[in-house]
Structures are given as structure tokens and as C-alpha cells.
Design a protein around this motif. Structure first.
Motif, PDB file in Angstrom:
ATOM      1  N   VAL A 181       0.836  -1.200   0.000  1.00 10.02           N
ATOM      2  CA  VAL A 181       0.000   0.000   0.000  1.00 10.02           C
ATOM      3  C   VAL A 181       0.874   1.256   0.000  1.00 10.02           C
ATOM      4  O   VAL A 181       0.599   2.225  -0.713  1.00 10.02           O
ATOM      5  CB  VAL A 181      -0.960  -0.004   1.201  1.00 10.02           C
ATOM      6  CG1 VAL A 181      -1.619   1.366   1.377  1.00 10.02           C
ATOM      7  CG2 VAL A 181      -2.025  -1.077   1.027  1.00 10.02           C
ATOM      8  N   GLU A 182       1.925   1.262   0.787  1.00  6.84           N
ATOM      9  CA  GLU A 182       2.854   2.393   0.784  1.00  6.84           C
ATOM     10  C   GLU A 182       3.407   2.641  -0.615  1.00  6.84           C
ATOM     11  O   GLU A 182       3.468   3.781  -1.091  1.00  6.84           O
ATOM     12  CB  GLU A 182       4.007   2.141   1.753  1.00  6.84           C
ATOM     13  CG  GLU A 182       3.655   2.288   3.213  1.00  6.84           C
ATOM     14  CD  GLU A 182       4.847   2.092   4.127  1.00  6.84           C
ATOM     15  OE1 GLU A 182       4.713   2.381   5.323  1.00  6.84           O
ATOM     16  OE2 GLU A 182       5.920   1.659   3.642  1.00  6.84           O
ATOM     17  N   ARG A 183       3.826   1.558  -1.284  1.00  2.35           N
ATOM     18  CA  ARG A 183       4.393   1.686  -2.627  1.00  2.35           C
ATOM     19  C   ARG A 183       3.329   2.138  -3.633  1.00  2.35           C
ATOM     20  O   ARG A 183       3.600   2.973  -4.499  1.00  2.35           O
ATOM     21  CB  ARG A 183       4.998   0.339  -3.059  1.00  2.35           C
ATOM     22  CG  ARG A 183       5.644   0.359  -4.434  1.00  2.35           C
ATOM     23  CD  ARG A 183       6.776   1.333  -4.491  1.00  2.35           C
ATOM     24  NE  ARG A 183       7.412   1.326  -5.804  1.00  2.35           N
ATOM     25  CZ  ARG A 183       8.217   2.277  -6.249  1.00  2.35           C
ATOM     26  NH1 ARG A 183       8.510   3.319  -5.467  1.00  2.35           N
ATOM     27  NH2 ARG A 183       8.757   2.212  -7.450  1.00  2.35           N
ATOM     28  N   MET A 184       2.132   1.600  -3.516  1.00  5.39           N
ATOM     29  CA  MET A 184       1.030   2.018  -4.388  1.00  5.39           C
ATOM     30  C   MET A 184       0.775   3.512  -4.260  1.00  5.39           C
ATOM     31  O   MET A 184       0.605   4.220  -5.266  1.00  5.39           O
ATOM     32  CB  MET A 184      -0.252   1.261  -4.037  1.00  5.39           C
ATOM     33  CG  MET A 184      -0.516   0.021  -4.850  1.00  5.39           C
ATOM     34  SD  MET A 184      -2.212  -0.596  -4.603  1.00  5.39           S
ATOM     35  CE  MET A 184      -3.103   0.386  -5.815  1.00  5.39           C
ATOM     36  N   ALA A 185       0.730   4.003  -3.037  1.00  5.21           N
ATOM     37  CA  ALA A 185       0.468   5.424  -2.812  1.00  5.21           C
ATOM     38  C   ALA A 185       1.535   6.282  -3.486  1.00  5.21           C
ATOM     39  O   ALA A 185       1.225   7.306  -4.106  1.00  5.21           O
ATOM     40  CB  ALA A 185       0.420   5.713  -1.310  1.00  5.21           C
ATOM     41  N   HIS A 186       2.775   5.864  -3.390  1.00  9.89           N
ATOM     42  CA  HIS A 186       3.855   6.622  -4.020  1.00  9.89           C
ATOM     43  C   HIS A 186       3.708   6.638  -5.541  1.00  9.89           C
ATOM     44  O   HIS A 186       3.836   7.701  -6.180  1.00  9.89           O
ATOM     45  CB  HIS A 186       5.204   6.012  -3.636  1.00  9.89           C
ATOM     46  CG  HIS A 186       6.372   6.669  -4.315  1.00  9.89           C
ATOM     47  ND1 HIS A 186       6.818   7.933  -3.980  1.00  9.89           N
ATOM     48  CD2 HIS A 186       7.178   6.235  -5.335  1.00  9.89           C
ATOM     49  CE1 HIS A 186       7.832   8.255  -4.749  1.00  9.89           C
ATOM     50  NE2 HIS A 186       8.069   7.246  -5.576  1.00  9.89           N
ATOM     51  N   LEU A 187       3.411   5.494  -6.141  1.00 11.70           N
ATOM     52  CA  LEU A 187       3.283   5.410  -7.595  1.00 11.70           C
ATOM     53  C   LEU A 187       2.046   6.155  -8.091  1.00 11.70           C
ATOM     54  O   LEU A 187       2.070   6.765  -9.164  1.00 11.70           O
ATOM     55  CB  LEU A 187       3.233   3.946  -8.027  1.00 11.70           C
ATOM     56  CG  LEU A 187       4.522   3.152  -7.805  1.00 11.70           C
ATOM     57  CD1 LEU A 187       4.313   1.674  -8.142  1.00 11.70           C
ATOM     58  CD2 LEU A 187       5.666   3.723  -8.642  1.00 11.70           C
ATOM     59  N   LEU A 188       0.973   6.108  -7.333  1.00  8.28           N
ATOM     60  CA  LEU A 188      -0.236   6.833  -7.720  1.00  8.28           C
ATOM     61  C   LEU A 188       0.020   8.332  -7.769  1.00  8.28           C
ATOM     62  O   LEU A 188      -0.508   9.045  -8.615  1.00  8.28           O
ATOM     63  CB  LEU A 188      -1.375   6.533  -6.742  1.00  8.28           C
ATOM     64  CG  LEU A 188      -2.012   5.159  -6.837  1.00  8.28           C
ATOM     65  CD1 LEU A 188      -2.882   4.892  -5.611  1.00  8.28           C
ATOM     66  CD2 LEU A 188      -2.842   5.013  -8.114  1.00  8.28           C
ATOM     67  N   ARG A 189       0.840   8.806  -6.881  1.00  8.00           N
ATOM     68  CA  ARG A 189       1.083  10.235  -6.793  1.00  8.00           C
ATOM     69  C   ARG A 189       2.160  10.703  -7.765  1.00  8.00           C
ATOM     70  O   ARG A 189       2.116  11.852  -8.228  1.00  8.00           O
ATOM     71  CB  ARG A 189       1.487  10.605  -5.364  1.00  8.00           C
ATOM     72  CG  ARG A 189       1.606  12.094  -5.120  1.00  8.00           C
ATOM     73  CD  ARG A 189       1.711  12.410  -3.649  1.00  8.00           C
ATOM     74  NE  ARG A 189       0.454  12.137  -2.958  1.00  8.00           N
ATOM     75  CZ  ARG A 189      -0.572  12.976  -2.949  1.00  8.00           C
ATOM     76  NH1 ARG A 189      -0.511  14.118  -3.597  1.00  8.00           N
ATOM     77  NH2 ARG A 189      -1.664  12.676  -2.288  1.00  8.00           N
ATOM     78  N   THR A 190       3.097   9.845  -8.100  1.00  5.74           N
ATOM     79  CA  THR A 190       4.256  10.295  -8.877  1.00  5.74           C
ATOM     80  C   THR A 190       4.240   9.840 -10.327  1.00  5.74           C
ATOM     81  O   THR A 190       5.112  10.238 -11.091  1.00  5.74           O
ATOM     82  CB  THR A 190       5.556   9.808  -8.214  1.00  5.74           C
ATOM     83  OG1 THR A 190       5.544   8.368  -8.140  1.00  5.74           O
ATOM     84  CG2 THR A 190       5.705  10.391  -6.814  1.00  5.74           C
TER      85      THR A 190
END
Length: 308
Positions: A254-263
Motif C-alpha cells: 500500500v505504501e508503494r502504491m500510494a507513491h506510484l499513484l502520486r508520482t
């Protein structure tokens, strides 16, 4: 909410206070310690297991260990965050209710049942929160370079004064009432403080999970990698990190998903696959459960803040 410099968290101390100001988006991150965040100025949209809530001056956010939380400042937000080692918190509960407990395990079980909601916003009010500011400021100064032993009792007195105002207003339950409530796991060392866990096998397992996030891990496969039985691995991993290996992996994804969704502009289904979830719908459910909003809304929030 605003996170302190990770390097300043590498020294162990049961009580740590940091005051920070954030102007940019804070991606969801989880700490393996209890966090109490007091909003001092400004405001933000907060997203966690309770969904999306607006917080401003006088609000206090209470997060159990291993709870993802992120924020979108409204121009800016200043907070003071208390990082409390969970073993330390359990000890305080044990002595608070010593008359009714047989041993420390009773205190852990009581804490898990009574404070089962992992993320709460306490609307303390600007006036009442103002009482906390001198104590929070002194705590931040005392713990700036790690709490010195000769000032421990002063720091503890300040912490107790703060908690005396906040704790009576935290929602408590005798039973788990909502899907977001969970039994708090065994005491654990803060992951972002870079402590080593209790067993080398647990440290190795966590390293494998972080290094191969997209692998279709099973508990059996992970146990084989570290030469333990599945039951042994589950036990030592929870002791070290406060979560089962699979729950820990979900948090990392989930942490990684959040980063990719934003960047990135990568489609959500592709991101889900990149982090190890082949089913985009399942990934979306996991993301919403941890962050409080679906991936599409989280991405839209990030774009809105950038364009604004």
C-alpha cells in the motif's frame, strides 16, 4: 501528518516529541509505535483507516502502531508528534490498572480490547489544546537529541500531563464494533527507527519482503527461505514487527502504491500488478482499507493539490 527526519529516530527512546511544518503532501506511512499528533496551526485533509477527515487547530490524531496515515496540507500545517514505544505504553496501562491485573499480559489484552480503533481524531478544541503547547514544546526540547536519562522523569511528567488532557476524550470500546477495528499486535520496535527485530530470521524475512515486493509470497515460501516452520515464523515475526508477515507485506504494498499513484500516470491496474496484486479490485480494497480512500480518489487528490 508531518514526519520527522528518519535519522533522528534511530536512537531508541520510549518518548520522543517533534514539531514540524509541512507544505507538501505527506504520503501514507506506518510507524511501529503509538503516535499522538497535535495540530498547532494550519489545517490538512487526513486519510487513514477512518477515511478522509479535515483536521485543524485543536485536533489530535491518535494512531496505533502499524497504521498507515497520510495528509494533504491546506497550504500548510504545523504539528507536534509524540512517538511512544508500545512497550512503554503497555507498562503505563499495567500500572494504571494494577489492582485488576494479574500480570503484564492482562494489560496488553486490556489495551487491545479497550482501544481497538487504530486511528482516531479527537476534537480537543483550540482552547483546551492551548494548554498542551508549553508541555509539548518542552518535550520537544528535551528529546531533540535523544532523551537524556537525567531528564527522563521530567519528560514523563510532561507526557502524563498531555495524556491527562487527551485520554479521557479518546473513544473506547469493550468490543470490536467496526470493520476497521483490529486487535493490536504484540509490542514491537519502530520499523522506521531502524531497530533490529528480536530474531535474525524475522529481520531476514522482512528484508525479503521489502526486496521482492511483487513476488507472490506465501507464508510457506517465506518460512522456507528463512528455515523456520510457518508457525515459528509467524510467532517471531509478530514479536519483531507487530504484524503477521502477510499483513506486513500488504502494508508495504500500500505504501508503494500510494507513491506510484502520486508520482506517475501509470494505470491503477498496472500499479496493482507492479506491487504484487494481480487483481486490481482486490488491490483497491486493500488500499482503501489502509488509507481510507480508493486509489482513484487518492490520485485525484494529489493532482488537485499540484494544480492548485
Amino acid at each position: 501528518m508531518p514526519e520527522t527526519d528518519a535519522r533522528s529516530l534511530t536512537r531508541f527512546t520510549p518518548v520522543l516529541a517533534r514539531t514540524t511544518t509541512a507544505h507538501a503532501t505527506l504520503e501514507p506511512v506506518a510507524y511501529d509505535c503509538v503516535k499522538v499528533i497535535v495540530v498547532r496551526a494550519g489545517g490538512a485533509l487526513l486519510f487513514s483507516e477512518f477515511g478522509v477527515q479535515h483536521v485543524n487547530v485543536g485536533d489530535v490524531i491518535v494512531l496505533a502502531a502499524n497504521t498507515l496515515c497520510g495528509a494533504e496540507p491546506e497550504d500548510w500545517v504545523t504539528t507536534t508528534t509524540l512517538y511512544l514505544d508500545r512497550d512503554y505504553v503497555v507498562d503505563q496501562v499495567f500500572w494504571q490498572y494494577a489492582e485488576q491485573f494479574t500480570d503484564r499480559l492482562d494489560a496488553k489484552q486490556f489495551l487491545d480490547a479497550r482501544y481497538a480503533e487504530p486511528a482516531q481524531v479527537v476534537r480537543l478544541g483550540e482552547g483546551r489544546a492551548g494548554l498542551l503547547m508549553p508541555w509539548l514544546d518542552e518535550l520537544a526540547v528535551l528529546s531533540a537529541d535523544g532523551l537524556p536519562p537525567d531528564r527522563f522523569y521530567r519528560a514523563q511528567a510532561l507526557l502524563f500531563a498531555v495524556l491527562d488532557v487527551i485520554m479521557p476524550r479518546i473513544a473506547v470500546t469493550a468490543h470490536r464494533l467496526t470493520a476497521s477495528q483490529r486487535c493490536a499486535a504484540c509490542p514491537s520496535l519502530p520499523r522506521h527507527r531502524q531497530f533490529e527485530p528480536l530474531r535474525e530470521e524475522a529481520r531476514h524475512a522482512a528484508h525479503l519482503l521489502r526486496g521482492e515486493l511483487a513476488r507472490r509470497w506465501t507464508l510457506r515460501a517465506l518460512a522456507e527461505e528463512v528455515h523456520l516452520s510457518r508457525s515459528q515464523l509467524g510467532r517471531v515475526f509478530v514479536e519483531a514487527f507487530g504484524k503477521s508477515p502477510i499483513a506486513y507485506l500488504a502494508m508495504l504494498r500500500v505504501e508503494r502504491m500510494a507513491h506510484l499513484l502520486r508520482t506517475t500516470d501509470t494505470p491503477i491496474s498496472v500499479i496493482a500488478n507492479q506491487v504484487g496484486w494481480g487483481d486490481a479490485d482486490f488491490a483497491a480494497r486493500q488500499f482503501r482499507r489502509s488509507v481510507g480512500v480508493p486509489p482513484s480518489r487518492y490520485r485525484a487528490m494529489g493532482r488537485a493539490s499540484t494544480s492548485g
